[in-house]
Motif scaffolding. Sequence first.
Motif, PDB file in Angstrom:
ATOM      1  N   MET A   1       0.841  -1.193   0.000  1.00  0.00           N
ATOM      2  CA  MET A   1       0.000   0.000   0.000  1.00  0.00           C
ATOM      3  C   MET A   1       0.881   1.251   0.000  1.00  0.00           C
ATOM      4  O   MET A   1       1.961   1.258   0.571  1.00  0.00           O
ATOM      5  CB  MET A   1      -0.914   0.010   1.217  1.00  0.00           C
ATOM      6  CG  MET A   1      -1.848   1.180   1.183  1.00  0.00           C
ATOM      7  SD  MET A   1      -3.266   0.958   2.226  1.00  0.00           S
ATOM      8  CE  MET A   1      -2.876   2.128   3.482  1.00  0.00           C
ATOM      9  N   LEU A   2       0.372   2.283  -0.632  1.00  0.00           N
ATOM     10  CA  LEU A   2       1.110   3.544  -0.719  1.00  0.00           C
ATOM     11  C   LEU A   2       1.125   4.266   0.620  1.00  0.00           C
ATOM     12  O   LEU A   2       0.157   4.216   1.373  1.00  0.00           O
ATOM     13  CB  LEU A   2       0.443   4.477  -1.732  1.00  0.00           C
ATOM     14  CG  LEU A   2       0.351   4.043  -3.177  1.00  0.00           C
ATOM     15  CD1 LEU A   2      -0.434   5.077  -3.967  1.00  0.00           C
ATOM     16  CD2 LEU A   2       1.715   3.847  -3.770  1.00  0.00           C
ATOM     17  N   ASN A   3       2.212   4.992   0.871  1.00  0.00           N
ATOM     18  CA  ASN A   3       2.199   5.939   1.979  1.00  0.00           C
ATOM     19  C   ASN A   3       1.805   7.305   1.393  1.00  0.00           C
ATOM     20  O   ASN A   3       1.645   7.451   0.176  1.00  0.00           O
ATOM     21  CB  ASN A   3       3.549   5.971   2.709  1.00  0.00           C
ATOM     22  CG  ASN A   3       4.704   6.423   1.831  1.00  0.00           C
ATOM     23  OD1 ASN A   3       4.558   7.282   0.967  1.00  0.00           O
ATOM     24  ND2 ASN A   3       5.867   5.825   2.040  1.00  0.00           N
ATOM     25  N   CYS A   4       1.637   8.291   2.244  1.00  0.00           N
ATOM     26  CA  CYS A   4       1.146   9.595   1.777  1.00  0.00           C
ATOM     27  C   CYS A   4       2.116  10.260   0.796  1.00  0.00           C
ATOM     28  O   CYS A   4       1.677  10.886  -0.174  1.00  0.00           O
ATOM     29  CB  CYS A   4       0.886  10.513   2.965  1.00  0.00           C
ATOM     30  SG  CYS A   4      -0.517   9.973   3.967  1.00  0.00           S
ATOM     31  N   ARG A   5       3.381  10.124   1.020  1.00  0.00           N
ATOM     32  CA  ARG A   5       4.354  10.729   0.107  1.00  0.00           C
ATOM     33  C   ARG A   5       4.226  10.119  -1.291  1.00  0.00           C
ATOM     34  O   ARG A   5       4.217  10.839  -2.296  1.00  0.00           O
ATOM     35  CB  ARG A   5       5.757  10.541   0.648  1.00  0.00           C
ATOM     36  CG  ARG A   5       6.800  11.208  -0.207  1.00  0.00           C
ATOM     37  CD  ARG A   5       8.177  10.996   0.367  1.00  0.00           C
ATOM     38  NE  ARG A   5       9.118  11.770  -0.401  1.00  0.00           N
ATOM     39  CZ  ARG A   5      10.124  12.415   0.095  1.00  0.00           C
ATOM     40  NH1 ARG A   5      10.362  12.384   1.395  1.00  0.00           N
ATOM     41  NH2 ARG A   5      10.938  13.093  -0.671  1.00  0.00           N
ATOM     42  N   GLN A   6       4.120   8.819  -1.363  1.00  0.00           N
ATOM     43  CA  GLN A   6       3.964   8.154  -2.656  1.00  0.00           C
ATOM     44  C   GLN A   6       2.655   8.557  -3.318  1.00  0.00           C
ATOM     45  O   GLN A   6       2.603   8.771  -4.537  1.00  0.00           O
ATOM     46  CB  GLN A   6       4.012   6.637  -2.470  1.00  0.00           C
ATOM     47  CG  GLN A   6       5.352   6.116  -2.023  1.00  0.00           C
ATOM     48  CD  GLN A   6       5.286   4.678  -1.545  1.00  0.00           C
ATOM     49  OE1 GLN A   6       4.298   4.262  -0.922  1.00  0.00           O
ATOM     50  NE2 GLN A   6       6.333   3.914  -1.816  1.00  0.00           N
ATOM     51  N   ALA A   7       1.607   8.661  -2.538  1.00  0.00           N
ATOM     52  CA  ALA A   7       0.305   9.043  -3.084  1.00  0.00           C
ATOM     53  C   ALA A   7       0.340  10.442  -3.677  1.00  0.00           C
ATOM     54  O   ALA A   7      -0.193  10.672  -4.771  1.00  0.00           O
ATOM     55  CB  ALA A   7      -0.772   8.952  -2.003  1.00  0.00           C
ATOM     56  N   THR A  29      -7.105   3.253  -3.763  1.00  0.00           N
ATOM     57  CA  THR A  29      -7.141   2.543  -2.479  1.00  0.00           C
ATOM     58  C   THR A  29      -6.669   3.453  -1.358  1.00  0.00           C
ATOM     59  O   THR A  29      -7.295   3.537  -0.300  1.00  0.00           O
ATOM     60  CB  THR A  29      -6.267   1.273  -2.540  1.00  0.00           C
ATOM     61  OG1 THR A  29      -6.762   0.429  -3.579  1.00  0.00           O
ATOM     62  CG2 THR A  29      -6.294   0.526  -1.227  1.00  0.00           C
ATOM     63  N   HIS A  30      -5.580   4.160  -1.595  1.00  0.00           N
ATOM     64  CA  HIS A  30      -5.053   5.059  -0.574  1.00  0.00           C
ATOM     65  C   HIS A  30      -6.050   6.189  -0.287  1.00  0.00           C
ATOM     66  O   HIS A  30      -6.281   6.531   0.887  1.00  0.00           O
ATOM     67  CB  HIS A  30      -3.703   5.641  -1.019  1.00  0.00           C
ATOM     68  CG  HIS A  30      -3.079   6.525   0.006  1.00  0.00           C
ATOM     69  ND1 HIS A  30      -2.276   6.048   1.012  1.00  0.00           N
ATOM     70  CD2 HIS A  30      -3.165   7.868   0.207  1.00  0.00           C
ATOM     71  CE1 HIS A  30      -1.889   7.051   1.780  1.00  0.00           C
ATOM     72  NE2 HIS A  30      -2.417   8.170   1.305  1.00  0.00           N
ATOM     73  N   LEU A  31      -6.633   6.748  -1.330  1.00  0.00           N
ATOM     74  CA  LEU A  31      -7.554   7.870  -1.148  1.00  0.00           C
ATOM     75  C   LEU A  31      -8.812   7.470  -0.377  1.00  0.00           C
ATOM     76  O   LEU A  31      -9.401   8.302   0.317  1.00  0.00           O
ATOM     77  CB  LEU A  31      -7.937   8.483  -2.498  1.00  0.00           C
ATOM     78  CG  LEU A  31      -6.803   9.160  -3.271  1.00  0.00           C
ATOM     79  CD1 LEU A  31      -7.316   9.674  -4.613  1.00  0.00           C
ATOM     80  CD2 LEU A  31      -6.158  10.267  -2.471  1.00  0.00           C
ATOM     81  N   HIS A  39      -8.038  15.320   0.074  1.00  0.00           N
ATOM     82  CA  HIS A  39      -8.130  16.782  -0.058  1.00  0.00           C
ATOM     83  C   HIS A  39      -7.051  17.302  -1.011  1.00  0.00           C
ATOM     84  O   HIS A  39      -7.326  18.152  -1.859  1.00  0.00           O
ATOM     85  CB  HIS A  39      -8.002  17.451   1.307  1.00  0.00           C
ATOM     86  CG  HIS A  39      -9.210  17.270   2.163  1.00  0.00           C
ATOM     87  ND1 HIS A  39      -9.871  18.308   2.762  1.00  0.00           N
ATOM     88  CD2 HIS A  39      -9.880  16.159   2.525  1.00  0.00           C
ATOM     89  CE1 HIS A  39     -10.902  17.844   3.446  1.00  0.00           C
ATOM     90  NE2 HIS A  39     -10.917  16.532   3.316  1.00  0.00           N
ATOM     91  N   TYR A  40      -5.834  16.785  -0.874  1.00  0.00           N
ATOM     92  CA  TYR A  40      -4.732  17.196  -1.749  1.00  0.00           C
ATOM     93  C   TYR A  40      -5.077  16.881  -3.205  1.00  0.00           C
ATOM     94  O   TYR A  40      -4.889  17.720  -4.086  1.00  0.00           O
ATOM     95  CB  TYR A  40      -3.446  16.476  -1.342  1.00  0.00           C
ATOM     96  CG  TYR A  40      -2.276  16.780  -2.242  1.00  0.00           C
ATOM     97  CD1 TYR A  40      -1.560  17.966  -2.101  1.00  0.00           C
ATOM     98  CD2 TYR A  40      -1.885  15.883  -3.224  1.00  0.00           C
ATOM     99  CE1 TYR A  40      -0.489  18.252  -2.931  1.00  0.00           C
ATOM    100  CE2 TYR A  40      -0.821  16.157  -4.057  1.00  0.00           C
ATOM    101  CZ  TYR A  40      -0.123  17.342  -3.907  1.00  0.00           C
ATOM    102  OH  TYR A  40       0.929  17.616  -4.736  1.00  0.00           O
ATOM    103  N   HIS A  41      -5.597  15.696  -3.449  1.00  0.00           N
ATOM    104  CA  HIS A  41      -5.955  15.274  -4.805  1.00  0.00           C
ATOM    105  C   HIS A  41      -7.013  16.199  -5.398  1.00  0.00           C
ATOM    106  O   HIS A  41      -6.898  16.641  -6.550  1.00  0.00           O
ATOM    107  CB  HIS A  41      -6.457  13.822  -4.755  1.00  0.00           C
ATOM    108  CG  HIS A  41      -6.646  13.205  -6.089  1.00  0.00           C
ATOM    109  ND1 HIS A  41      -7.889  12.868  -6.565  1.00  0.00           N
ATOM    110  CD2 HIS A  41      -5.767  12.840  -7.056  1.00  0.00           C
ATOM    111  CE1 HIS A  41      -7.756  12.331  -7.768  1.00  0.00           C
ATOM    112  NE2 HIS A  41      -6.480  12.297  -8.086  1.00  0.00           N
ATOM    113  N   ARG A  42      -8.022  16.527  -4.621  1.00  0.00           N
ATOM    114  CA  ARG A  42      -9.075  17.448  -5.089  1.00  0.00           C
ATOM    115  C   ARG A  42      -8.503  18.833  -5.373  1.00  0.00           C
ATOM    116  O   ARG A  42      -8.867  19.472  -6.361  1.00  0.00           O
ATOM    117  CB  ARG A  42     -10.183  17.566  -4.051  1.00  0.00           C
ATOM    118  CG  ARG A  42     -11.089  16.381  -4.016  1.00  0.00           C
ATOM    119  CD  ARG A  42     -12.254  16.625  -3.080  1.00  0.00           C
ATOM    120  NE  ARG A  42     -12.902  15.368  -2.774  1.00  0.00           N
ATOM    121  CZ  ARG A  42     -13.471  15.092  -1.628  1.00  0.00           C
ATOM    122  NH1 ARG A  42     -13.505  15.983  -0.653  1.00  0.00           N
ATOM    123  NH2 ARG A  42     -14.027  13.916  -1.418  1.00  0.00           N
TER     124      ARG A  42
END
Length: 70
Positions: A1-7, A29-31, A39-42
């Motif tokens: 699974m991704l960590n936040c930095r990877q995401a 999956t991470h989101l 929120h960052y993605h949006r």
Amino acid sequence: MLNCRQATEICSAEMERPLRLREQLSLRTHLMMCRGCTHYHRQMKTLRQVMRAYAEGRANAGESVRDGDG
């Protein structure tokens, strides 16, 4: 699974190129589990839309000025 930095790195990459299927699935999956990255993605998507609209507006304004309308 991704960590936040990877995401967040994948979110940034998504703005420049289509994601591979594995990246898409890992990011989704991470989101689903991380509110901060959601929120960052949006915000990244919104920023891109705003900048694109601004660039298109500037291009359209420049065209009308050159055509003698402005």
